[in-house]
Design an enzyme around this catalytic site. Sequence first.
Site, PDB file in Angstrom:
ATOM      1  N   ASP A 152      69.486  16.301  60.397  1.00  0.00           N
ATOM      2  CA  ASP A 152      68.527  16.844  59.076  1.00  0.00           C
ATOM      3  C   ASP A 152      67.799  15.919  58.920  1.00  0.00           C
ATOM      4  O   ASP A 152      67.624  14.368  58.465  1.00  0.00           O
ATOM      5  CB  ASP A 152      70.001  15.984  57.937  1.00  0.00           C
ATOM      6  CG  ASP A 152      69.471  15.982  56.668  1.00  0.00           C
ATOM      7  OD1 ASP A 152      68.131  16.554  55.955  1.00  0.00           O
ATOM      8  OD2 ASP A 152      69.753  14.956  55.421  1.00  0.00           O
TER       9      ASP A 152
ATOM     10  N   ASP B 268      61.586  18.032  55.979  1.00  0.00           N
ATOM     11  CA  ASP B 268      63.170  18.388  55.845  1.00  0.00           C
ATOM     12  C   ASP B 268      63.762  19.347  56.140  1.00  0.00           C
ATOM     13  O   ASP B 268      63.935  20.143  55.177  1.00  0.00           O
ATOM     14  CB  ASP B 268      63.441  17.764  55.076  1.00  0.00           C
ATOM     15  CG  ASP B 268      64.715  17.548  53.714  1.00  0.00           C
ATOM     16  OD1 ASP B 268      65.939  17.738  54.922  1.00  0.00           O
ATOM     17  OD2 ASP B 268      64.893  17.050  52.939  1.00  0.00           O
TER      18      ASP B 268
END
Length: 417
Positions: free
Chosen positions: A125, A303
């Site tokens: 992530d 992201d």
Amino acid sequence: MFCKASLIAVALALLSSATPVAQESGSTIALTKRGSLTKDDGTFDHDMAIYSTVRTHNKHRQNMINMERNEGRLPAGASIKPARVFRMPHQKRQKEPLTDEENDLEWAGTVSIGTPGQSFLIDFDTGSSDLWVPSVNCTSSTCSTKHKYNAATSSSDVKKPGTFSILYGDGSTVSGPIYTETVNVAGIKSTGQYFSPVNTLSDSFSNDPIDGILGLAFPAISNLRQNPFFSNAVQERAVKSGVFGMKLASSGSELYLGGTDTSQYTGSIEYHSVTGSGFWQASGAKILLSGKSVITGFQTVIDSGTTIMYGPPSAVQTFYKSIPGSKLYDSTNGYYSFPCKSVPSVSFNWGGKNWVISAANFNLGQTYQGSGQCVGALAGQDLGLGNNVWLLGDSFMKNVYTAFSFDKNSVGFATLS
Ligand SMILES: *[C@@H]1O[C@H](CO)[C@@H](O)[C@H](O)[C@H]1NC(C)=O
């Protein structure tokens, strides 16, 4: 589309046979595919989309809490939003156990923790900065199907004071003690790596094949107030360069640590300086429709842990107003629809190339079977990240090769080969 059973099979196969491929300057780790917000019948999975939005909302709320504590202040216009709660309708989940409904929402690959190494399937992530996996002491049913870290069988564990606790999309928390360990990702070793073996794991992870999350953003948003895995590996000179690259696609997705994988893109990488302290954030962005600029001068956070793209509600409303036939679909979550027969050609530009989002990546599916209206992968949502900050997740990243450079303090894009 693929079913859960095969996905888990792939995940398990990866766990047992993951052999990092050593390259000239770095290491490659294969990632399994992220699920989609489109059902098998081509319609938009509204519940999954809300769940995904709420999870994104709470993740970035937590990032802002961490940043305020770590830095003593927030970026201009940023704020800590109230937490949101959404539970997937239970019956629905039970009725459709092997459909797209149950897809995971991460790009997962394997990580080894401890000595000897214990393997975990992890979501990489770029929008958070901590590492956690389930603990052997987690007795909840959610943990029963997970790989669990056991400090007793490792010779490199060190217990640290304090606790780790973060809020996830269904309103429950993931929490546990803090340890340091040796963490190995595709042959790249970070020693004394802070992480949390969690004792409580929210229900939302029960239908998800991943065991935990590895954050790849900056220390400023770390809940543990420590260097994330890659930053620590760079500091310990475990990698030749402070650069990692990501290719997210329906097949052949990978994370490359210690450089970029030149076999995955053509031409040069268009780099943009990182602004702010916590995220892979670039300024001077504009969004275009059919090559014509609609909104200019905003910030973007890249992201990999977010499924779609989000912008400030008013800007996103302005954007859809320029698409003939578009309508507000879900005012709470900021989703819009457009006529399926003409999927808009959307691109982002940071002063170089126009980076185009393919129709397949922008279209999340019909509002209902035969409706003729389709939902767009850009939603209006104030995530509290600051004035004019947009969040670009997989719907954007799947169209480009993305390079994340701590060396240049820049994030860059290149054309996929
Ligand atoms: C789990 O519990 C045991 C016994 O209380 C403890 O020694 C250990 O440190 C705990 N945590 C992990 C991650 O093993």
